[in-house]
Design an enzyme around this catalytic site. Structure first.
Site, PDB file in Angstrom:
ATOM      1  N   CYS A  54       0.845  -1.197   0.000  1.00  0.00           N
ATOM      2  CA  CYS A  54       0.000   0.000   0.000  1.00  0.00           C
ATOM      3  C   CYS A  54       0.882   1.248   0.000  1.00  0.00           C
ATOM      4  O   CYS A  54       1.551   1.543   0.990  1.00  0.00           O
ATOM      5  CB  CYS A  54      -0.899  -0.027   1.240  1.00  0.00           C
ATOM      6  SG  CYS A  54      -1.672   1.534   1.644  1.00  0.00           S
TER       7      CYS A  54
ATOM      8  N   CYS B 155       0.324   3.641   2.804  1.00  0.00           N
ATOM      9  CA  CYS B 155       0.865   3.140   4.073  1.00  0.00           C
ATOM     10  C   CYS B 155       2.347   3.451   4.194  1.00  0.00           C
ATOM     11  O   CYS B 155       2.835   3.800   5.275  1.00  0.00           O
ATOM     12  CB  CYS B 155       0.637   1.638   4.194  1.00  0.00           C
ATOM     13  SG  CYS B 155      -1.103   1.156   4.185  1.00  0.00           S
TER      14      CYS B 155
END
Length: 136
Positions: free
Chosen positions: A32, A35
């Site tokens: 991600c 993230c």
């Protein structure tokens, strides 16, 4: 996890949780991209504002186990209701407080530090920065 944490004597101390895409073995980073941006910012903001707070890392699994899975355990959990990753939340023994920051909301120090400060205030704690400013 949180129940055990609070029953172990942590009372109403604020506890932060970051839900994130698990590490991709090929890159060593989360699959991600949001993230990857949010993680160091959240960690440094907690160290700055709430160094004694607990941070739980809550991986959602690999991309295939998470993306498009409406029945993912974190998505259907009554208190988490995971919308997307990263998702940054705060709990006390009474439950979640302050809502959540989701995806790009976790990309700026202003958003992350504001969330931490509000969560600490909601829990009845002052941030380290606020306490230091009050001592001046």
């Amino acid at each position: 996890m949180l129940e055990a944490h609070f029953s172990a004597g942590n009372g109403d101390a604020p506890t932060f949780c970051i839900f994130f895409g698990s590490e991709d073995p090929g890159t060593g980073e989360s699959w991600c991209s949001d993230c990857v941006v949010a993680d160091p910012l959240i960690r440094s903001s907690i160290r700055k504002l709430a160094p004694s707070a607990t941070l739980f890392e809550c991986p959602v699994g690999d991309r295939a186990a998470y993306k498009g899975m409406a029945d993912h355990a974190y998505r259907v959990h009554a208190q988490i209701k995971l919308q997307a990753v990263p998702q940054f939340m705060c709990w006390t023994a009474r439950g979640p407080i302050g809502g959540a920051l989701v995806e790009e909301e976790c990309h700026t120090a202003e958003n992350v530090e504001g969330f931490i400060t509000r969560a600490l205030a909601d829990a009845g704690f002052a941030s380290t920065a606020a306490a230091a400013a009050g001592a001046e």
